[in-house]
Write an enzyme that holds these catalytic residues in place. Structure first.
Site, PDB file in Angstrom:
ATOM      1  N   GLU A 132     -33.522 -57.090   0.259  1.00 21.58           N
ATOM      2  CA  GLU A 132     -34.761 -57.774   0.637  1.00 21.58           C
ATOM      3  C   GLU A 132     -35.715 -57.859  -0.545  1.00 21.58           C
ATOM      4  O   GLU A 132     -35.938 -56.856  -1.239  1.00 21.58           O
ATOM      5  CB  GLU A 132     -35.407 -56.991   1.785  1.00 21.58           C
ATOM      6  CG  GLU A 132     -35.954 -57.848   2.877  1.00 21.58           C
ATOM      7  CD  GLU A 132     -34.890 -58.657   3.604  1.00 21.58           C
ATOM      8  OE1 GLU A 132     -34.663 -59.824   3.202  1.00 21.58           O
ATOM      9  OE2 GLU A 132     -34.307 -58.145   4.563  1.00 21.58           O
ATOM     10  N   HIS A 133     -36.245 -59.051  -0.764  1.00 26.23           N
ATOM     11  CA  HIS A 133     -37.153 -59.341  -1.892  1.00 26.23           C
ATOM     12  C   HIS A 133     -36.458 -59.101  -3.231  1.00 26.23           C
ATOM     13  O   HIS A 133     -37.101 -58.778  -4.217  1.00 26.23           O
ATOM     14  CB  HIS A 133     -38.460 -58.543  -1.782  1.00 26.23           C
ATOM     15  CG  HIS A 133     -39.353 -59.096  -0.706  1.00 26.23           C
ATOM     16  ND1 HIS A 133     -40.379 -59.978  -0.971  1.00 26.23           N
ATOM     17  CD2 HIS A 133     -39.334 -58.944   0.640  1.00 26.23           C
ATOM     18  CE1 HIS A 133     -40.970 -60.307   0.180  1.00 26.23           C
ATOM     19  NE2 HIS A 133     -40.342 -59.702   1.177  1.00 26.23           N
ATOM     20  N   ASP A 147     -34.080 -61.587  -4.112  1.00 30.73           N
ATOM     21  CA  ASP A 147     -33.554 -62.899  -4.545  1.00 30.73           C
ATOM     22  C   ASP A 147     -34.387 -63.526  -5.652  1.00 30.73           C
ATOM     23  O   ASP A 147     -33.847 -63.982  -6.661  1.00 30.73           O
ATOM     24  CB  ASP A 147     -33.331 -63.861  -3.360  1.00 30.73           C
ATOM     25  CG  ASP A 147     -34.556 -64.228  -2.557  1.00 30.73           C
ATOM     26  OD1 ASP A 147     -35.634 -63.626  -2.760  1.00 30.73           O
ATOM     27  OD2 ASP A 147     -34.432 -65.135  -1.697  1.00 30.73           O
ATOM     28  N   GLY A 168     -40.720 -68.290  12.857  1.00 29.70           N
ATOM     29  CA  GLY A 168     -41.601 -67.211  12.393  1.00 29.70           C
ATOM     30  C   GLY A 168     -41.059 -65.820  12.674  1.00 29.70           C
ATOM     31  O   GLY A 168     -41.778 -64.834  12.552  1.00 29.70           O
ATOM     32  N   ALA A 169     -39.778 -65.725  13.030  1.00 30.75           N
ATOM     33  CA  ALA A 169     -39.197 -64.421  13.384  1.00 30.75           C
ATOM     34  C   ALA A 169     -38.458 -63.789  12.207  1.00 30.75           C
ATOM     35  O   ALA A 169     -37.821 -62.757  12.360  1.00 30.75           O
ATOM     36  CB  ALA A 169     -38.248 -64.579  14.569  1.00 30.75           C
ATOM     37  N   LEU A 180     -35.953 -65.210  10.726  1.00 32.28           N
ATOM     38  CA  LEU A 180     -34.540 -65.578  10.865  1.00 32.28           C
ATOM     39  C   LEU A 180     -34.262 -66.933  10.209  1.00 32.28           C
ATOM     40  O   LEU A 180     -33.275 -67.595  10.492  1.00 32.28           O
ATOM     41  CB  LEU A 180     -34.143 -65.599  12.346  1.00 32.28           C
ATOM     42  CG  LEU A 180     -34.335 -64.262  13.071  1.00 32.28           C
ATOM     43  CD1 LEU A 180     -34.035 -64.397  14.558  1.00 32.28           C
ATOM     44  CD2 LEU A 180     -33.457 -63.171  12.465  1.00 32.28           C
ATOM     45  N   SER A 191     -35.824 -69.996  10.231  1.00 30.11           N
ATOM     46  CA  SER A 191     -35.896 -71.283  10.925  1.00 30.11           C
ATOM     47  C   SER A 191     -36.150 -72.393   9.906  1.00 30.11           C
ATOM     48  O   SER A 191     -35.666 -73.511  10.068  1.00 30.11           O
ATOM     49  CB  SER A 191     -37.001 -71.250  11.974  1.00 30.11           C
ATOM     50  OG  SER A 191     -38.223 -70.861  11.392  1.00 30.11           O
ATOM     51  N   ASP A 234     -32.167 -67.681   1.739  1.00 35.14           N
ATOM     52  CA  ASP A 234     -32.064 -68.237   3.093  1.00 35.14           C
ATOM     53  C   ASP A 234     -31.245 -69.519   3.094  1.00 35.14           C
ATOM     54  O   ASP A 234     -30.409 -69.742   3.972  1.00 35.14           O
ATOM     55  CB  ASP A 234     -33.457 -68.521   3.660  1.00 35.14           C
ATOM     56  CG  ASP A 234     -34.336 -67.283   3.652  1.00 35.14           C
ATOM     57  OD1 ASP A 234     -33.796 -66.176   3.463  1.00 35.14           O
ATOM     58  OD2 ASP A 234     -35.551 -67.433   3.829  1.00 35.14           O
TER      59      ASP A 234
HETATM   60  C1  GLA Z   1     -37.959 -64.779   2.866  1.00 34.93           C
HETATM   61  C2  GLA Z   1     -37.663 -65.722   1.700  1.00 34.93           C
HETATM   62  C3  GLA Z   1     -36.406 -65.296   0.949  1.00 34.93           C
HETATM   63  C4  GLA Z   1     -36.442 -63.830   0.587  1.00 34.93           C
HETATM   64  C5  GLA Z   1     -36.839 -62.979   1.792  1.00 34.93           C
HETATM   65  C6  GLA Z   1     -37.032 -61.536   1.434  1.00 34.93           C
HETATM   66  O1  GLA Z   1     -36.968 -64.909   3.835  1.00 34.93           O
HETATM   67  O2  GLA Z   1     -37.513 -67.046   2.156  1.00 34.93           O
HETATM   68  O3  GLA Z   1     -36.236 -66.110  -0.196  1.00 34.93           O
HETATM   69  O4  GLA Z   1     -37.289 -63.597  -0.504  1.00 34.93           O
HETATM   70  O5  GLA Z   1     -38.035 -63.447   2.409  1.00 34.93           O
HETATM   71  O6  GLA Z   1     -35.839 -60.956   1.085  1.00 34.93           O
END
Ligand code: GLA
Length: 393
Positions: free
Chosen positions: A35-36, A38, A133-134, A136, A138, A183
């Site tokens: 997470e964070h 990318d 906004g979850a 996931l 969208s 994503d």
């Molecule tokens: C959101 C962003 C992604 C990524 C995540 C955190 O989903 O769209 O690019 O940075 O947050 O991992």
């Protein structure tokens, strides 16, 4: 899925009075870990989920692009040659069109810019089964469905990775959200029962079979229903801290910093920046460890890595919420092997890796914990890794 297919077809007929040329869909995603990382050129391990967004699209006889969506009251119509005046959106400001419309219109703009496509105007009707906004994705699902449709109708012939880049450009420069590419790549490259191990520097993607069901496991999504927006506030700040940390260390991106470098890092930056850096550096290592453990021992063995990821996001990166922490703690207390928030944070969803026959019990435990804390009831549902974009009709 039938819901979104029918809803997009019906909306298209209502908008135009005729049938679409086709229906294209793309999935949302869950990030298993990473997470964070990318936008720090690091590693991620997401998978596509069965919930999808559908775009019903038909070519027009003129050069206008008109978009409608089941979650907006009014369609938005723009001339194709006006797109260059509408976008890019100045960073930190709102798009010149309603934000929901900036996703599909931004994809059309970015696709034309990348390929010189001169295809005719289109009508686009969008409906989605991916909760908005979850956390996931969208938005990536809208981008993926629109990009897949226009790629075919305008005969631009780009592959999934190139279309993911188009979607990311729409999100960054049309919507104005400074997100990474995870994503869009998860949505475009998704496969059944498989996670995508992605190197965000090179965009090299490897399939990692998950075998969740074969191991007697399930992945439960706990949508806290606290919504977030990444175009503002905390996401942008976290990204800026990471860039500051990399520049203080003299490297292009935090991808280039290892766990062994952290003691040196601590000496050259303030405490907050250091903790942001420590999250990213250790999270990159956790992704590599998770891939190795999945390959050597299977999904049952990755629980501790998920738990450590959540702690790092909560304590070092500081993007969890009371609802997400409650979801994770309650899932673990009821026997989940691992649990963590997923996505950009500040709300959204958590995931729990759990024995398949304990899903009902864990769901009840999480719901009870939310009620006891005075939070609105969460939305819980199991997900299985699913396929990427396709043409449905
Ligand atoms: C959101 C962003 C992604 C990524 C995540 C955190 O989903 O769209 O690019 O940075 O947050 O991992």
């Amino acid at each position: 899925m039938t819901g979104a297919l029918d809803a997009a077809s019906a909306l298209f007929r209502e908008l135009t009075g005729y049938e679409p040329d086709g229906l294209w869909s793309a999935p949302g995603r869950v990030n298993l870990i990473g997470e964070h990382t990318d936008y720090n050129d690091g590693f991620v391990l997401p998978f596509a989920i069965p919930q999808r967004t559908v775009a019903a699209v038909g070519l027009r006889d003129d050069d206008r692009i008109r978009v409608a969506s089941t979650f907006a009251d009014e369609p938005v119509s723009v001339g194709l040659d006006e797109l260059d005046r509408v976008f890019p959106t100045t960073p930190g400001t709102h798009p010149a069109v309603p934000e929901w419309a900036a996703y599909p219109l931004g994809v059309a703009w970015a696709l034309r810019a990348a390929t010189g496509a001169t295809g005719r105007g289109v009508d686009i009707a969008i409906a989605s089964d991916v909760p908005v906004g979850a956390g996931l994705s969208s938005s990536a699902a809208i981008e993926g469905a629109t990009a897949s449709a226009l790629n075919e109708l305008w005969r631009t012939d780009l592959d999934g990775t190139a279309l993911a880049r188009i979607g990311r450009r729409a999100e960054n420069e049309a919507v104005g959200a400074p997100t990474g590419i995870m994503d869009q790549m998860a949505s475009m490259r998704g496969e059944r029962d498989t996670a995508i191990f992605l190197d965000c520097r090179t965009l090299h993607a490897e399939r990692v079979p998950l075998g969740i069901a074969d191991a007697g496991l399930a992945i439960l999504v706990i949508d806290t229903r606290v919504t977030h927006a990444h175009s503002t506030g905390g996401y942008r700040e976290r990204r800026a801290s990471c860039e500051l940390g990399a520049s203080l260390l003299g490297v292009p991106a935090l991808r280039d910093v290892s766990v062994q470098d952290l003691s040196r890092a601590q000496q050259v930056m303030d405490d907050v920046t250091f903790r942001r850096v420590r999250h990213v550096v250790t999270e990159n290592q956790r992704v590599l460890d998770t891939v190795r453990v999945l390959r050597e021992q299977g999904a049952k063995a990755i629980g501790e890595l998920l738990i450590a990821s959540h702690a790092s996001l909560r304590d070092d990166f500081e993007i969890s919420t009371a609802e997400l922490d409650t979801a994770v703690d309650a899932a673990l207390a009821s026997g989940a092997l691992g649990a963590r928030m997923t996505g950009g944070g500040f709300g959204g969803a958590a995931i729990a890796l759990i024995d398949a026959d304990a899903v009902a019990e864990a769901s009840d435990a999480v719901t009870a914990a939310f009620a006891a804390s005075g939070f609105s009831a969460p939305h819980l549902f199991p997900v299985t890794p699913a396929a990427g974009p396709r043409r449905d009709a």
